[in-house]
Design an enzyme around this catalytic site. Structure first.
Site, PDB file in Angstrom:
ATOM      1  N   CYS A  79       0.840  -1.209   0.000  1.00 39.89           N
ATOM      2  CA  CYS A  79       0.000   0.000   0.000  1.00 39.89           C
ATOM      3  C   CYS A  79       0.875   1.258   0.000  1.00 39.89           C
ATOM      4  O   CYS A  79       1.480   1.587  -1.013  1.00 39.89           O
ATOM      5  CB  CYS A  79      -0.973  -0.037   1.172  1.00 39.89           C
ATOM      6  SG  CYS A  79      -2.339   1.145   0.999  1.00 39.89           S
ATOM      7  N   HIS A 167      -3.715  -5.182   0.545  1.00 40.25           N
ATOM      8  CA  HIS A 167      -3.167  -5.672   1.818  1.00 40.25           C
ATOM      9  C   HIS A 167      -3.227  -7.197   1.877  1.00 40.25           C
ATOM     10  O   HIS A 167      -4.302  -7.774   2.089  1.00 40.25           O
ATOM     11  CB  HIS A 167      -3.947  -5.074   2.992  1.00 40.25           C
ATOM     12  CG  HIS A 167      -3.694  -3.620   3.200  1.00 40.25           C
ATOM     13  ND1 HIS A 167      -2.697  -3.149   4.018  1.00 40.25           N
ATOM     14  CD2 HIS A 167      -4.304  -2.522   2.674  1.00 40.25           C
ATOM     15  CE1 HIS A 167      -2.703  -1.817   4.003  1.00 40.25           C
ATOM     16  NE2 HIS A 167      -3.665  -1.416   3.188  1.00 40.25           N
ATOM     17  N   GLU A 169      -2.105  -9.037   4.182  1.00 42.81           N
ATOM     18  CA  GLU A 169      -2.122  -9.495   5.567  1.00 42.81           C
ATOM     19  C   GLU A 169      -3.509  -9.628   6.150  1.00 42.81           C
ATOM     20  O   GLU A 169      -3.685 -10.302   7.172  1.00 42.81           O
ATOM     21  CB  GLU A 169      -1.285  -8.547   6.450  1.00 42.81           C
ATOM     22  CG  GLU A 169      -1.851  -7.153   6.648  1.00 42.81           C
ATOM     23  CD  GLU A 169      -1.481  -6.160   5.552  1.00 42.81           C
ATOM     24  OE1 GLU A 169      -1.559  -4.945   5.810  1.00 42.81           O
ATOM     25  OE2 GLU A 169      -1.119  -6.596   4.443  1.00 42.81           O
TER      26      GLU A 169
END
Length: 509
Positions: A79, A167, A169
Site C-alpha cells: 500500500c 493488503h 495481511e
C-alpha cells in the site's frame, strides 16, 4: 543463523497483522518504526514496508533512506510502501478518482511470475487507499491489476523489489498468505525454522548467557504469559529464579490461594505476598482510569523492590511482556501511538537497581501458548483467559473500595464458572464483568431497589490487537443475569457488551 524479516512500520493499523502472517509461516520477523530502523539492516533476509495513514504526496509524508535495502535485500512495499517506492523512483502517485477501499478482485495476473505462483485471476484482495499509482517506477513491470486499479502489483526489473497496493495481511485478501509465502520463501529463499522448539532452545541459551550465575526475581500472576516465562527461566537457570505472587486486592475470587496452589509441584520457587490492603488504601477516592493504573503499577514496583531486597543476590527482574505490549509501547508517527500505560516495557525506576529480562517479548499470545505446550505446561493453564495487569481495578469504573471489589469478584466468579459449565469457556478468548458507576431502579419482591449495574464482556481474538464480541446463547445470558441478581447483593441489573475492538477496547478502562 536464523532468517529474520524486517517490517518497517509507517503507522498502518495493519502492521501487526503483517507480522502475524509472517510468523504463521514459521518465519521470524520484527517490527521497527520507519524512523528508527535497526542498525544491522544488512543481516535481515527480507524487508516489508507497511501501509500508512499518510499520502506520499504530502510534505509531512514519512520518509526513509532505502539505499541499504534496494537491490541488496528482497523488498516488498505494501500500500503506502508500494506508492512510496513508485513516487520516489520515477513513478507517479495521484489521488484516486475511484473509491479504492474494500474488496476487489485481481482481473489480470502476469503469467510465469513467482510472486503470484498458484494465484488465479479473480482472487479477492482488500484495498484501503485514497491515492493510486498512476505511473510505475523506473524499471517497473506490471504484475497484476484489478478492474479499478491498473497498477495493483509490480516488480522492479533487475532487483527483488515488489510493490502491491492491496493488503495481503488481512483476512479479506483470500490468498494473501500464499502471496507472502511466495515472496518470502520462493523469492527471498527464507527457511521456515521459527518453531516453538527452536524458540525454546534459543531463549534458554540466551537467558543463560545473559544472566550467568546471578539471581532473578519474577512476578507471577497465574496467567499464561508469566507462567510460560517462569518455566522458561527455570529451565534455563533453575534455583537462581525466585518467583513472587503479589495479591493486589484486585484479583478474581480466591485467586491468590488457587494460584499459589497451582504452582505447587511445578518445581518453581514461589513466595506469596498479600499487599491487598496497601493497594486498596492507595486507590481510595481515585476515579481517573490512568491515575488508577499508575497507582497500581507504582505500588506493585514498590512491593517488588521490598521483596527483592529480602532475596539475597537478586540483580535481575523478569517480566512476561509479550510482543503486542512492545509494539503498543513504541510511538510511531501515525496511529501506532502508545495506548497502554500499565505495561512496564523497556525500563524500570532507577532506584530498583535491577536489570530486566523479558524472555517472551517477541511473541504473540498464541505463540506463547504454543511454546508453553512444547515445554509441557498443563493445557488447562495454557487455555486460561488473559487477565489485565491492574486486575479488577480497571473493571470497577469510578472509585475503588473493598466492598466493590468483593461485589465484582462474586459477579465475575458466577460468569466465568457459568462459561465453563456450559462448555463456552474455550470458545471465548477473554471474558469478565465490569461494575458500572451508576445505580438503576429495580423491583425485588414488593420493594423498589436502587442498586448497581454490571456489564458482562466476552470476546473472540487471537492476540488482543483486534477483537469481536461473542454471540453467547440467550439462554446462557438469561441464566447468568438471574443468578447474578439473585446471588450478589447490591446488583439489580445485568447488561451484555456487544462492542468490537476497534472502535471499543476489550477493557472498559
Amino acid at each position: 543463523m536464523q532468517d529474520n524479516v524486517l517490517i518497517l512500520d509507517f503507522g498502518s493499523q495493519y502492521t501487526q497483522l503483517i507480522a502475524r502472517r509472517v510468523r504463521e509461516l514459521f518465519i521470524y520477523c520484527e517490527i521497527h518504526p520507519y524512523n528508527n530502523p535497526p542498525k544491522n539492516i544488512e543481516e535481515f533476509s527480507a524487508v516489508v514496508l507497511s501501509g500508512s495513514p499518510f499520502s506520499v504526496r504530502t510534505e509531512d509524508a514519512p520518509h526513509i533512506d532505502l539505499s541499504a535495502i534496494r537491490g541488496k535485500i528482497p523488498l516488498l512495499g505494501v500500500c503506502y510502501g508500494a506508492q512510496y517506492l513508485a513516487h520516489f523512483s520515477g513513478g507517479e502517485v495521484k489521488p484516486s478518482n475511484l473509491r479504492e477501499y474494500g474488496r476487489a478482485h485481481l482481473s489480470h495476473i502476469k503469467s510465469g511470475e513467482l510472486f503470484f505462483e498458484g494465484i488465479e485471476a479473480g482472487s479477492q484482495v482488500w484495498m484501503s487507499h485514497a491515492d493510486t499509482i498512476d505511473r510505475l517506477p523506473d524499471g517497473g513491470l506490471l504484475l497484476a491489476s484489478t478492474e479499478d486499479v491498473q497498477n495493483a502489483a509490480y516488480r522492479i526489473e533487475g532487483e527483488n523489489t515488489f510493490g502491491i497496493q492491496f493488503h495481503p495481511e488481512v483476512y479479506h485478501t483470500t490468498e494473501g498468505k500464499k502471496i507472502l509465502q511466495n515472496f518470502l520463501i520462493k523469492i527471498a529463499g527464507i527457511q521456515q525454522d521459527w518453531t516453538p522448539d527452536s524458540f525454546v532452545e534459543m531463549t534458554v541459551h540466551e537467558i543463560r548467557e545473559k544472566v550467568g550465575s546471578e539471581r532473578v526475581i519474577l512476578g507471577l500472576s497465574g496467567g499464561v504469559d508469566s507462567t510460560v516465562a517462569a518455566v522458561l527461566l527455570h529451565k534455563a537457570i533453575g534455583a537462581q529464579l525466585q518467583c513472587i505472587f503479589v495479591n493486589n486486592g484486585l484479583l478474581r475470587k480466591n485467586e491468590f490461594e488457587s494460584v499459589l496452589n497451582q504452582y505447587e509441584g511445578m518445581g518453581l520457587n514461589v513466595k506469596g505476598v498479600d499487599a491487598s490492603e496497601q493497594f486498596i488504601t492507595a486507590l481510595k477516592g481515585e476515579t481517573d482510569p490512568e491515575k488508577k493504573r499508575k497507582i497500581i503499577g507504582n505500588i506493585f514496583i514498590d512491593v517488588f523492590d521490598e521483596e527483592s531486597k529480602k532475596t539475597e543476590g537478586v540483580t535481575w527482574l523478569a517480566q512476561g511482556t509479550i510482543y503486542p505490549d512492545v509494539i503498543e509501547s513504541i510511538s510511531v508517527k501515525g496511529p501506532s501511538a502508545t495506548i497502554k500505560s500499565h505495561h512496564n516495557v523497556g525500563g524500570l525506576p532507577e532506584y530498583m537497581k535491577l536489570k530486566l529480562v523479558e524472555p517472551l517479548k517477541m511473541l504473540f499470545k498464541d505463540e506463547v501458548r504454543r511454546v508453553g505446550a512444547s515445554i509441557g505446561i498443563d493445557p488447562e493453564l495454557l487455555g486460561r483467559h488473559p487477565f489485565p495487569g491492574p486486575g479488577l481495578g480497571i473493571r470497577i469504573l469510578g472509585d475503588i473500595t473493598a466492598e466493590k471489589v468483593q461485589m465484582l469478584q462474586e459477579v465475575d466468579a458466577i460468569f466465568i464458572e457459568g462459561l465453563k459449565s456450559w462448555d463456552l469457556y474455550d470458545q471465548v478468548w477473554q471474558a469478565g464483568a465490569m461494575l458500572l458507576p451508576v445505580n438503576s431502579v429495580g423491583v425485588m419482591g414488593d420493594e423498589r431497589t436502587y442498586e448497581k449495574c454490571v456489564a458482562l464482556r466476552a470476546v473472540q481474538s487471537t492476540d488482543g490487537m483486534t477483537a469481536d464480541w461473542v454471540d453467547l446463547p440467550y439462554a446462557f445470558l438469561q441464566k447468568m443475569s438471574n443468578e447474578i441478581i439473585n446471588k450478589v447483593k447490591g446488583v439489580n441489573r445485568v447488561v451484555y457488551d456487544i462492542s468490537s475492538k476497534p472502535p471499543a477496547t476489550i477493557e472498559w478502562e
